[in-house]
Enzyme design. Structure first.
Site, mmCIF file in Angstrom:
data_model
loop_
_atom_site.group_PDB
_atom_site.id
_atom_site.type_symbol
_atom_site.label_atom_id
_atom_site.label_comp_id
_atom_site.label_asym_id
_atom_site.label_seq_id
_atom_site.Cartn_x
_atom_site.Cartn_y
_atom_site.Cartn_z
ATOM 1 N N THR A 9 -17.335 9.859 0.574
ATOM 2 C CA THR A 9 -16.667 9.880 1.877
ATOM 3 C C THR A 9 -15.360 9.090 1.899
ATOM 4 O O THR A 9 -14.868 8.733 2.964
ATOM 5 C CB THR A 9 -17.601 9.324 2.973
ATOM 6 N N CYS A 52 0.816 -1.222 0.000
ATOM 7 C CA CYS A 52 0.000 0.000 0.000
ATOM 8 C C CYS A 52 0.844 1.264 0.000
ATOM 9 O O CYS A 52 0.308 2.366 -0.116
ATOM 10 C CB CYS A 52 -0.957 -0.016 1.184
ATOM 11 N N ASP A 95 -10.652 0.334 7.314
ATOM 12 C CA ASP A 95 -9.386 -0.354 7.573
ATOM 13 C C ASP A 95 -8.239 0.618 7.353
ATOM 14 O O ASP A 95 -8.311 1.530 6.522
ATOM 15 C CB ASP A 95 -9.234 -1.637 6.743
#
EC number: 2.7.9.3
Length: 354
Positions: free
Chosen positions: A52, A21, A231
Protein backbone atom coordinates in the site's frame (compact mmCIF):
# COMPACT_ATOMS: atom_id res chain seq x y z
CA UNK A 1 57.63 29.48 -3.38
CA UNK A 2 54.08 30.85 -3.32
CA UNK A 3 51.58 29.82 -0.66
CA UNK A 4 48.28 28.57 -2.02
CA UNK A 5 45.28 29.96 -0.16
CA UNK A 6 42.70 27.36 0.85
CA UNK A 7 39.72 27.26 -1.48
CA UNK A 8 36.40 28.24 0.10
CA UNK A 9 33.93 25.41 0.52
CA UNK A 10 31.06 25.41 -1.97
CA UNK A 11 27.50 25.87 -0.82
CA UNK A 12 25.96 22.56 0.12
CA UNK A 13 23.01 23.04 -2.22
CA UNK A 14 25.37 23.71 -5.14
CA UNK A 15 26.65 20.13 -4.82
CA UNK A 16 23.27 18.46 -5.31
CA UNK A 17 21.11 18.23 -8.42
CA UNK A 18 18.01 18.29 -6.21
CA UNK A 19 17.36 18.79 -2.52
CA UNK A 20 15.32 17.16 0.21
CA UNK A 21 12.33 15.04 -0.75
CA UNK A 22 12.36 16.74 -4.14
CA UNK A 23 15.10 14.17 -4.95
CA UNK A 24 12.59 11.34 -4.87
CA UNK A 25 11.98 9.38 -8.05
CA UNK A 26 8.65 10.49 -9.53
CA UNK A 27 5.82 8.18 -8.46
CA UNK A 28 4.96 7.11 -12.01
CA UNK A 29 8.57 6.18 -12.75
CA UNK A 30 8.86 4.36 -9.43
CA UNK A 31 5.69 2.40 -10.19
CA UNK A 32 7.14 1.23 -13.49
CA UNK A 33 10.45 0.28 -11.91
CA UNK A 34 8.69 -1.80 -9.26
CA UNK A 35 6.10 -3.31 -11.60
CA UNK A 36 8.09 -6.50 -12.14
CA UNK A 37 9.23 -6.78 -8.55
CA UNK A 38 7.96 -9.94 -6.92
CA UNK A 39 7.80 -10.73 -3.24
CA UNK A 40 8.43 -14.47 -3.05
CA UNK A 41 8.31 -14.60 0.74
CA UNK A 42 5.74 -12.78 2.87
CA UNK A 43 6.00 -14.14 6.41
CA UNK A 44 2.92 -13.90 8.61
CA UNK A 45 4.88 -11.61 10.95
CA UNK A 46 5.12 -8.94 8.22
CA UNK A 47 2.13 -6.75 9.04
CA UNK A 48 2.91 -3.94 6.59
CA UNK A 49 5.09 -4.28 3.49
CA UNK A 50 5.09 -2.67 0.05
CA UNK A 51 1.48 -3.39 -0.92
CA UNK A 52 0.00 0.00 0.00
CA UNK A 53 3.01 2.35 -0.42
CA UNK A 54 3.06 2.94 3.32
CA UNK A 55 5.64 4.94 5.22
CA UNK A 56 7.43 2.02 6.88
CA UNK A 57 7.49 -1.75 7.20
CA UNK A 58 6.00 -3.28 10.33
CA UNK A 59 7.04 -6.67 11.74
CA UNK A 60 5.10 -8.32 14.59
CA UNK A 61 7.45 -9.32 17.39
CA UNK A 62 4.89 -10.64 19.85
CA UNK A 63 1.36 -9.94 21.07
CA UNK A 64 2.23 -6.50 22.42
CA UNK A 65 5.09 -5.25 20.23
CA UNK A 66 5.69 -4.71 16.54
CA UNK A 67 8.86 -3.30 15.00
CA UNK A 68 8.54 -0.28 12.69
CA UNK A 69 11.45 -0.09 10.23
CA UNK A 70 12.14 2.61 7.66
CA UNK A 71 14.95 4.48 5.92
CA UNK A 72 15.11 7.94 4.41
CA UNK A 73 17.97 10.03 3.05
CA UNK A 74 18.52 12.84 0.57
CA UNK A 75 20.76 15.62 -0.67
CA UNK A 76 20.99 19.11 0.89
CA UNK A 77 17.93 21.30 0.93
CA UNK A 78 19.76 24.12 2.78
CA UNK A 79 23.36 25.35 2.97
CA UNK A 80 23.75 25.31 6.74
CA UNK A 81 25.36 21.96 7.55
CA UNK A 82 23.80 21.50 10.98
CA UNK A 83 20.34 22.40 9.65
CA UNK A 84 20.74 19.90 6.81
CA UNK A 85 21.44 17.16 9.36
CA UNK A 86 18.52 18.22 11.53
CA UNK A 87 16.09 18.29 8.59
CA UNK A 88 17.15 14.90 7.23
CA UNK A 89 16.88 13.24 10.64
CA UNK A 90 13.50 14.82 11.37
CA UNK A 91 12.23 13.63 8.01
CA UNK A 92 13.44 10.06 8.55
CA UNK A 93 11.91 9.72 12.02
CA UNK A 94 8.60 11.00 10.69
CA UNK A 95 7.90 7.65 9.03
CA UNK A 96 7.94 5.90 12.41
CA UNK A 97 5.52 8.44 13.88
CA UNK A 98 3.28 8.15 10.82
CA UNK A 99 2.73 4.47 11.61
CA UNK A 100 1.71 5.36 15.18
CA UNK A 101 5.06 4.19 16.52
CA UNK A 102 7.67 5.53 18.92
CA UNK A 103 11.30 5.57 17.74
CA UNK A 104 13.84 3.45 19.63
CA UNK A 105 17.09 3.92 17.69
CA UNK A 106 18.60 5.12 14.44
CA UNK A 107 21.50 4.27 12.14
CA UNK A 108 23.16 6.99 10.06
CA UNK A 109 23.43 6.85 6.26
CA UNK A 110 26.29 9.10 5.14
CA UNK A 111 27.68 9.77 1.67
CA UNK A 112 30.00 12.76 1.40
CA UNK A 113 32.44 14.21 -1.16
CA UNK A 114 35.36 14.08 1.23
CA UNK A 115 37.72 15.98 -1.09
CA UNK A 116 35.24 18.83 -1.42
CA UNK A 117 33.73 19.27 2.04
CA UNK A 118 35.77 19.74 5.19
CA UNK A 119 35.64 17.31 8.08
CA UNK A 120 34.17 20.16 10.12
CA UNK A 121 31.23 20.56 7.73
CA UNK A 122 30.57 16.83 7.55
CA UNK A 123 30.78 16.63 11.33
CA UNK A 124 28.23 19.44 11.65
CA UNK A 125 25.78 17.52 9.45
CA UNK A 126 26.10 14.44 11.63
CA UNK A 127 25.86 16.52 14.77
CA UNK A 128 22.59 18.08 13.59
CA UNK A 129 21.12 14.64 12.98
CA UNK A 130 22.28 13.40 16.38
CA UNK A 131 20.68 16.43 18.06
CA UNK A 132 17.30 15.58 16.54
CA UNK A 133 17.61 11.95 17.59
CA UNK A 134 18.46 13.07 21.11
CA UNK A 135 15.35 15.28 21.10
CA UNK A 136 13.35 12.20 20.09
CA UNK A 137 14.93 10.31 23.00
CA UNK A 138 16.91 7.83 20.91
CA UNK A 139 20.58 7.13 20.11
CA UNK A 140 22.32 7.04 16.76
CA UNK A 141 23.62 3.54 17.32
CA UNK A 142 25.79 3.17 14.22
CA UNK A 143 25.58 3.58 10.48
CA UNK A 144 27.52 3.44 7.22
CA UNK A 145 29.61 6.00 5.33
CA UNK A 146 30.85 6.27 1.74
CA UNK A 147 32.77 8.80 -0.35
CA UNK A 148 30.07 10.17 -2.65
CA UNK A 149 29.98 12.72 -5.48
CA UNK A 150 26.97 14.46 -3.92
CA UNK A 151 26.38 14.92 -0.18
CA UNK A 152 23.80 12.45 1.15
CA UNK A 153 22.58 12.09 4.71
CA UNK A 154 19.70 10.30 6.39
CA UNK A 155 18.75 7.57 8.82
CA UNK A 156 17.55 4.05 9.18
CA UNK A 157 14.90 4.55 11.86
CA UNK A 158 13.43 1.82 14.06
CA UNK A 159 10.46 2.11 16.41
CA UNK A 160 7.93 0.11 18.34
CA UNK A 161 4.13 0.06 18.23
CA UNK A 162 1.44 -2.21 19.62
CA UNK A 163 0.29 -4.54 16.80
CA UNK A 164 -3.33 -3.50 17.37
CA UNK A 165 -2.47 0.20 17.03
CA UNK A 166 -0.54 0.27 13.78
CA UNK A 167 -1.77 3.12 11.57
CA UNK A 168 -1.44 2.79 7.80
CA UNK A 169 -2.59 4.93 4.89
CA UNK A 170 -5.20 2.28 4.01
CA UNK A 171 -7.65 2.51 6.90
CA UNK A 172 -9.67 5.63 6.11
CA UNK A 173 -13.44 5.12 6.31
CA UNK A 174 -16.37 6.90 4.64
CA UNK A 175 -17.34 9.91 6.74
CA UNK A 176 -13.86 10.39 8.25
CA UNK A 177 -12.43 13.90 8.53
CA UNK A 178 -8.92 14.64 7.25
CA UNK A 179 -6.56 16.68 9.42
CA UNK A 180 -3.20 18.02 8.21
CA UNK A 181 -0.51 18.70 10.82
CA UNK A 182 1.84 21.12 9.01
CA UNK A 183 1.56 23.90 6.47
CA UNK A 184 2.39 23.31 2.79
CA UNK A 185 5.04 25.03 0.68
CA UNK A 186 8.39 23.53 1.70
CA UNK A 187 9.54 22.77 -1.85
CA UNK A 188 8.63 26.19 -3.20
CA UNK A 189 10.29 28.09 -0.36
CA UNK A 190 13.35 25.84 -0.55
CA UNK A 191 13.67 26.77 -4.21
CA UNK A 192 13.57 30.44 -3.32
CA UNK A 193 16.13 29.87 -0.56
CA UNK A 194 18.53 28.08 -2.91
CA UNK A 195 18.40 31.10 -5.25
CA UNK A 196 18.96 33.54 -2.39
CA UNK A 197 15.47 35.02 -2.81
CA UNK A 198 13.83 34.00 0.47
CA UNK A 199 13.78 36.70 3.17
CA UNK A 200 15.14 35.82 6.64
CA UNK A 201 11.62 35.63 8.08
CA UNK A 202 10.62 33.10 5.43
CA UNK A 203 13.75 31.04 6.01
CA UNK A 204 13.05 30.97 9.75
CA UNK A 205 9.49 29.73 9.14
CA UNK A 206 10.77 27.09 6.71
CA UNK A 207 13.47 25.74 9.05
CA UNK A 208 11.09 25.68 12.02
CA UNK A 209 8.61 23.60 10.03
CA UNK A 210 11.01 21.03 8.61
CA UNK A 211 12.80 20.47 11.93
CA UNK A 212 9.62 19.93 13.96
CA UNK A 213 9.38 16.25 14.85
CA UNK A 214 6.01 14.64 14.08
CA UNK A 215 5.73 13.43 17.67
CA UNK A 216 1.91 13.67 17.73
CA UNK A 217 1.87 10.49 15.64
CA UNK A 218 2.74 8.29 18.61
CA UNK A 219 -0.16 9.67 20.65
CA UNK A 220 -2.53 9.60 17.68
CA UNK A 221 -1.65 5.95 17.28
CA UNK A 222 -3.20 5.29 20.67
CA UNK A 223 -6.57 6.65 19.50
CA UNK A 224 -9.03 4.08 18.12
CA UNK A 225 -10.93 6.86 16.33
CA UNK A 226 -7.85 7.60 14.19
CA UNK A 227 -8.32 5.20 11.29
CA UNK A 228 -5.47 6.09 8.91
CA UNK A 229 -2.31 8.15 8.92
CA UNK A 230 0.58 9.04 6.62
CA UNK A 231 3.06 11.88 6.30
CA UNK A 232 3.05 14.28 3.37
CA UNK A 233 6.51 14.25 1.81
CA UNK A 234 8.01 14.05 -1.68
CA UNK A 235 4.84 13.32 -3.64
CA UNK A 236 3.06 16.34 -2.17
CA UNK A 237 -0.39 16.53 -0.64
CA UNK A 238 -1.90 15.45 -3.96
CA UNK A 239 0.16 12.30 -4.20
CA UNK A 240 -0.07 11.20 -0.60
CA UNK A 241 -3.77 12.05 -0.45
CA UNK A 242 -4.33 9.92 -3.56
CA UNK A 243 -2.33 7.07 -2.00
CA UNK A 244 -4.62 7.19 1.03
CA UNK A 245 -7.69 7.17 -1.22
CA UNK A 246 -6.46 4.18 -3.20
CA UNK A 247 -5.20 2.31 -0.16
CA UNK A 248 -8.52 2.81 1.63
CA UNK A 249 -10.71 2.16 -1.42
CA UNK A 250 -12.56 5.46 -0.98
CA UNK A 251 -12.82 8.77 -2.79
CA UNK A 252 -11.30 11.62 -0.80
CA UNK A 253 -12.26 15.29 -0.97
CA UNK A 254 -9.97 18.15 0.07
CA UNK A 255 -11.24 21.68 0.63
CA UNK A 256 -8.42 23.70 -0.91
CA UNK A 257 -9.24 26.90 0.96
CA UNK A 258 -8.82 25.04 4.27
CA UNK A 259 -5.29 23.79 3.56
CA UNK A 260 -2.71 25.67 5.70
CA UNK A 261 0.28 27.08 3.86
CA UNK A 262 3.58 28.63 4.87
CA UNK A 263 3.77 32.46 4.77
CA UNK A 264 4.82 33.88 1.42
CA UNK A 265 4.55 30.60 -0.45
CA UNK A 266 2.13 31.80 -3.13
CA UNK A 267 4.22 34.91 -3.72
CA UNK A 268 7.32 32.72 -4.11
CA UNK A 269 5.43 30.47 -6.53
CA UNK A 270 4.40 33.51 -8.56
CA UNK A 271 8.05 34.56 -8.71
CA UNK A 272 8.93 31.30 -10.44
CA UNK A 273 10.00 29.01 -7.62
CA UNK A 274 7.77 26.03 -8.41
CA UNK A 275 9.95 22.92 -8.43
CA UNK A 276 10.61 20.50 -11.25
CA UNK A 277 9.53 17.71 -8.90
CA UNK A 278 6.09 19.32 -8.67
CA UNK A 279 5.63 18.99 -12.42
CA UNK A 280 6.89 15.40 -12.40
CA UNK A 281 4.47 14.58 -9.60
CA UNK A 282 1.50 15.91 -11.55
CA UNK A 283 2.55 14.04 -14.68
CA UNK A 284 2.69 10.84 -12.63
CA UNK A 285 -0.61 10.95 -10.78
CA UNK A 286 -2.64 13.92 -12.04
CA UNK A 287 -5.02 11.62 -13.90
CA UNK A 288 -6.33 10.45 -10.53
CA UNK A 289 -7.21 13.94 -9.27
CA UNK A 290 -10.23 16.10 -10.03
CA UNK A 291 -9.57 19.84 -9.91
CA UNK A 292 -12.05 22.72 -9.94
CA UNK A 293 -12.04 24.70 -13.16
CA UNK A 294 -10.84 27.87 -11.42
CA UNK A 295 -7.81 26.30 -9.70
CA UNK A 296 -4.78 27.99 -11.25
CA UNK A 297 -1.35 26.60 -12.10
CA UNK A 298 0.22 28.06 -8.96
CA UNK A 299 -2.29 26.32 -6.72
CA UNK A 300 -1.80 23.08 -8.61
CA UNK A 301 1.92 23.54 -8.11
CA UNK A 302 1.38 23.82 -4.37
CA UNK A 303 -0.85 20.71 -4.36
CA UNK A 304 1.98 18.70 -5.92
CA UNK A 305 4.83 20.52 -4.14
CA UNK A 306 7.29 18.02 -2.57
CA UNK A 307 7.26 18.43 1.19
CA UNK A 308 10.51 17.61 2.92
CA UNK A 309 9.69 16.62 6.51
CA UNK A 310 6.03 17.46 5.93
CA UNK A 311 3.05 17.09 8.21
CA UNK A 312 0.96 14.11 9.21
CA UNK A 313 -2.25 13.53 7.27
CA UNK A 314 -4.79 11.93 9.59
CA UNK A 315 -8.18 10.36 8.85
CA UNK A 316 -10.36 10.22 11.95
CA UNK A 317 -13.99 9.82 12.97
CA UNK A 318 -15.88 13.16 12.95
CA UNK A 319 -16.42 13.12 16.71
CA UNK A 320 -12.65 12.78 17.27
CA UNK A 321 -11.58 15.88 15.36
CA UNK A 322 -11.23 18.07 18.44
CA UNK A 323 -9.24 15.39 20.25
CA UNK A 324 -6.93 15.06 17.24
CA UNK A 325 -6.43 18.82 17.02
CA UNK A 326 -5.84 19.00 20.77
CA UNK A 327 -3.15 16.34 20.43
CA UNK A 328 -1.42 18.28 17.68
CA UNK A 329 -1.54 21.50 19.66
CA UNK A 330 -0.23 19.82 22.80
CA UNK A 331 2.88 18.97 20.78
CA UNK A 332 3.23 22.53 19.44
CA UNK A 333 1.53 22.10 16.06
CA UNK A 334 -0.56 25.27 16.14
CA UNK A 335 -1.35 25.23 12.41
CA UNK A 336 -2.93 21.76 12.26
CA UNK A 337 -6.33 22.01 10.56
CA UNK A 338 -9.19 19.91 9.16
CA UNK A 339 -8.85 19.99 5.37
CA UNK A 340 -11.30 17.48 3.94
CA UNK A 341 -13.30 14.30 4.27
CA UNK A 342 -13.45 10.71 3.14
CA UNK A 343 -16.31 9.99 0.75
CA UNK A 344 -17.94 6.73 -0.29
CA UNK A 345 -16.13 3.55 -1.20
CA UNK A 346 -15.10 3.36 -4.84
CA UNK A 347 -13.71 0.75 -7.21
CA UNK A 348 -11.53 3.48 -8.75
CA UNK A 349 -10.76 5.89 -5.89
CA UNK A 350 -10.03 9.49 -6.78
CA UNK A 351 -8.86 12.61 -4.97
CA UNK A 352 -11.17 15.57 -5.44
CA UNK A 353 -10.11 19.15 -4.79
CA UNK A 354 -13.00 21.54 -4.15
Amino acid sequence: MTDTAPQPEPRLTSLSHGGGCGCKIAPGVLERILSDTTVPLVPKELMVGIATADDAAVWRLNDTQALVATTDFFMPIVDDARDFGRIAATNALSDVYAMGGRPILALAIVGMPIKVLSERTIGAILKGGAEVCAAAGIPVAGGHTIDSVEPIYGLVALGLVHPDRVKTNAGARPGDVLVLGKRLGVGILSGALKKGQLPPSGEAELIASVTQLNTPGADLGEMAAVHAMTDVTGFGLGGHGLEMARGSGCDIEISWASVPRLPGVMEAAAEGHLTGASGRNWASYGAGIDLPADLGDLDRGLLTDPQTSGGLLVACAPDAVEAVLSTFRRHGFDHAAPIGRVLAESATPRLRIV
